[in-house]
Design a protein around this motif. Structure first.
Motif, mmCIF file in Angstrom:
data_model
loop_
_atom_site.group_PDB
_atom_site.id
_atom_site.type_symbol
_atom_site.label_atom_id
_atom_site.label_comp_id
_atom_site.label_asym_id
_atom_site.label_seq_id
_atom_site.Cartn_x
_atom_site.Cartn_y
_atom_site.Cartn_z
ATOM 1 N N GLU A 1 -33.433 39.166 34.334
ATOM 2 C CA GLU A 1 -32.816 39.213 33.015
ATOM 3 C C GLU A 1 -31.948 37.983 32.758
ATOM 4 N N ALA A 2 -31.386 37.417 33.829
ATOM 5 C CA ALA A 2 -30.543 36.237 33.681
ATOM 6 C C ALA A 2 -31.350 34.948 33.674
ATOM 7 N N GLY A 3 -32.670 35.032 33.861
ATOM 8 C CA GLY A 3 -33.473 33.829 33.979
ATOM 9 C C GLY A 3 -33.205 33.093 35.276
ATOM 10 N N ASP A 4 -32.791 33.830 36.302
ATOM 11 C CA ASP A 4 -32.363 33.265 37.582
ATOM 12 C C ASP A 4 -33.504 33.336 38.593
ATOM 13 N N ARG A 5 -34.303 32.285 38.668
ATOM 14 C CA ARG A 5 -35.453 32.260 39.579
ATOM 15 C C ARG A 5 -35.010 32.361 41.035
#
Length: 454
Positions: free
Chosen positions: A246-250
């Protein structure tokens, strides 16, 4: 046990499809109980009662569903077994794979349950839940709102405070074992972090908040893994992945996948462990710092060797190159150093039956292991002793086990406790040997002094 009046035809059909007897189902349920740290003693008589209409309490319906799911190759829910009433809600659905928008909801629900209820309601560790979504295309990567009023007072100072606590708790876990930090971490997640995640904050703060929340949830998942609470660990790893997604944290997503891989490997689900390790590398390898690239590649080498996939040697070499290129191998989640890499060399060698090479790698790992990683030091000592005994070096193994016993009382880790039980089982047949007899006597004294809990 609650008795129903009608025979359980749903369970009867499933047993017929599986070709299982009642005794076979009971054995599988007992094995799944052991996988989650419970000692169960069901037999064919128990299954006969279930077929007659009795309904056992959770987690048994979930264990039955998972056992049959694995054998039949399709996903079954507890309700499909006829062992629960249709209106019953087992709490958290078995299918807990992270989907956009689900992270906070999953975390909220999991934390709303007491430890005792969670263990019962989550049921079995589920292979079906390991089918984790791939990282989405760029157009769908971020599910957090693009705008917000920011009316809440939550800001970057709260994010920084969460990061500081993450570092403190991660260090406490490494030194003392997960038993020392699991409850304080739960309290922080439930009373501080979760309300912040629900607050109306600016998007930039929200992304950073979700990112650190993913790391804290990862640590909480690992704490359950280290205390042999496998179903809970799996759910929190999946929740960590959801928050990162959801945070775009790969990076956070890759770390969560690796955590799931480590757990699956420990439970001997080697094919699933390797698939997850591959997925973690695919998602994160180009976005992580060098020491975490080695962290991901080393796990891929371990799972590759265990599942007999080619390429594990190449992955170890790549991990070593990444580590050499790293100026800093420390981070609260995903820390990696030469001792870590040597441990993965040992795991690969052991999987290939090269026990002498494994022992040498474990020795290197212990020499390079930072002093504050006391729990890992203890488990590596036990692994070395077991390997030395496999080679046939009984006296050397006993000496190493004494070093393990020096550390064991100072940590709270179910995995370390498991190693103590392995020690006793493997050394007892050698009780006539003086070194073995002295070691076993020391274990007896330790158990007596600690009330027989280990």
């Amino acid at each position: 046990m609650r008795s129903a009046r009608t025979p359980n035809q749903d369970l009867r059909r499933l047993l017929d499809q599986a070709g299982w007897s009642g005794a076979r189902l009971a054995r599988e349920v007992n094995a799944l109980g052991a996988e989650r740290g419970d000692v169960l003693h069901y037999d064919r008589t128990s299954v006969a009662h279930w077929l007659a209409g009795s309904r056992p309490r959770q987690p048994v319906p979930s264990l039955v569903a998972e056992a049959l799911s694995r054998h039949l190759g399709r996903r079954l829910e507890p309700q499909d077994t006829g062992l629960t009433a249709h209106e019953e809600n087992p709490g958290v659905p078995q299918d807990a794979s992270p989907v956009p928008g689900s992270g906070v909801a999953h975390l909220d629900h999991l934390l709303s349950l007491s430890d005792r209820r969670t263990a019962a309601l989550l049921g079995a560790y589920s292979l079906g839940a390991l089918v984790v979504p791939h990282w989405p295309p760029a157009a769908r990567r971020h599910s957090l709102p693009r705008s917000g009023t920011g009316r809440s007072a939550i800001g970057m100072a709260h994010v920084d405070a969460a990061r500081e606590l993450l570092a403190v708790l991660a260090r406490g876990d490494a030194i003392l074992g997960a038993g020392a930090i699991r409850r304080p971490l739960r309290q922080y997640l439930a009373t501080s972090l979760l309300p912040w995640l629900k607050a109306d904050v600016r998007p930039a703060v929200r992304r950073e908040l979700f990112t650190v929340a993913a790391r804290l949830t990862y640590l909480y998942a690992f704490a359950h893994f280290d205390t042999n609470r496998q179903a809970e660990a799996q759910h929190f790893y999946l929740t960590s992945a959801a928050l990162a997604r959801e945070a775009g944290d790969r990076v956070g997503y890759a770390l969560a996948l690796r955590g799931l891989s480590v757990q699956a490997h420990a439970l001997r689900h080697h094919t699933d462990a390797h698939r997850l390790a591959e997925q973690a590398v695919h998602v994160g390898i180009r976005h992580t710092p060098p020491h975490q690239q080695a962290f991901l590649l080393g796990q891929l080498a371990v799972t590759g060797a265990a599942s007999m996939h080619r390429g594990h040697t190449r992955h170890l070499i790549l991990a070593e190159r990444c580590l050499e290129a790293s100026s800093n191998g420390t981070s609260p989640v995903g820390s990696f150093h030469p001792g870590s890499l040597a441990l993965q060399h040992a795991a690969v060698a052991g999987a290939q039956g090269r026990h002498q090479d494994a022992a040498e790698a474990l020795g290197r790992s212990l020499r390079h292991r930072p002093a504050e990683e006391r729990r890992s030091h203890a488990i590596s000592l036990a692994e070395l002793a077991e390997t030395q005994l496999t080679i046939g070096h009984l006296d050397r193994a006993c000496h190493t086990w004494h070093a393990f016993l020096d550390v064991h009382p100072r940590i709270s880790s179910a995995r370390a406790d498991d190693r103590l039980r392995v020690l006793t089982a493997r050394v007892r047949p050698h009780g006539a040997n003086q070194a073995a007899a002295l070691l076993l006597e020391r274990v007896r004294e330790m158990r007596k002094n600690r009330g027989g809990n280990h």
